[in-house]
Design a protein around this motif. Structure first.
Motif: not given
Length: 171
Positions: A64-70, A87-91
């Motif tokens: 998931f590297s580069g796709l989502i960040e917790i 906070e969950v950021n889906v890119s």
């Protein structure tokens, strides 16, 4: 004759893709093995800003590297009577199929995983999602006293691939 104009080019490409895929699977497997270790420290946070970091917490898995960040949850440590914010950021677009947040509950000589929250959107929409958790849920039988201590939190998708993990101290 070079490998690039060889009739064996498709075979070379297949082997290359196969080997690179195996490496990623191995990296994901290693990440998931690390996730199931005992909790061991926290990234201290207040109002969403880390005060100190545990290098093992809140990393994103290779899949998931580069796709989502917790982002590190806050506050950490959290009072048993307070609320934990994540906070969950889906890119990425169509990057993550659902999201489950779970906690590892020690139970004698073994551990159980308790699901705390599930986001059933498949795929998760790009952008920021905020998840609030009650730390009482981290204890056995939702008991505030048993919720106190260090807990490992997991984030995984609908296919049970671990996305991230980290430790929370409940006081």
């Amino acid at each position: 004759m070079t490998p690039f104009n060889s009739p064996y080019l498709p075979i070379y490409l297949f082997i290359l893709l196969f080997l690179s895929g195996c490496g990623q699977d191995d990296e994901q497997r290693k990440f998931e093995q690390q996730a199931f270790q005992s909790p061991s420290g926290i990234t201290k946070t207040e109002n969403g800003v880390p005060d100190s970091e545990d290098p093992d917490d809140w990393r994103t898995s290779p899949f998931f590297s580069g796709l989502i960040e917790i982002t590190p949850p806050y506050p950490n440590p959290v009072l048993v009577s307070d609320q934990l914010t994540i906070e969950v950021n889906v890119s990425g677009i169509d990057a993550v199929s659902g999201l489950t947040v779970a906690v590892l509950i020690p139970d004698g000589d073994r551990s159980n995983i308790r699901v705390l929250r599930t986001v059933n959107e498949n795929p998760l929409p790009p952008g920021l999602t905020t998840i609030n958790l009650n730390p009482v849920q981290f204890g056995r039988f939702n008991n505030p006293e048993s919720a106190r201590g260090l807990h490992r939190i997991f984030f995984y998708d609908n296919r049970e691939n671990i996305i991230s993990y980290g430790d929370i101290r409940v006081e």
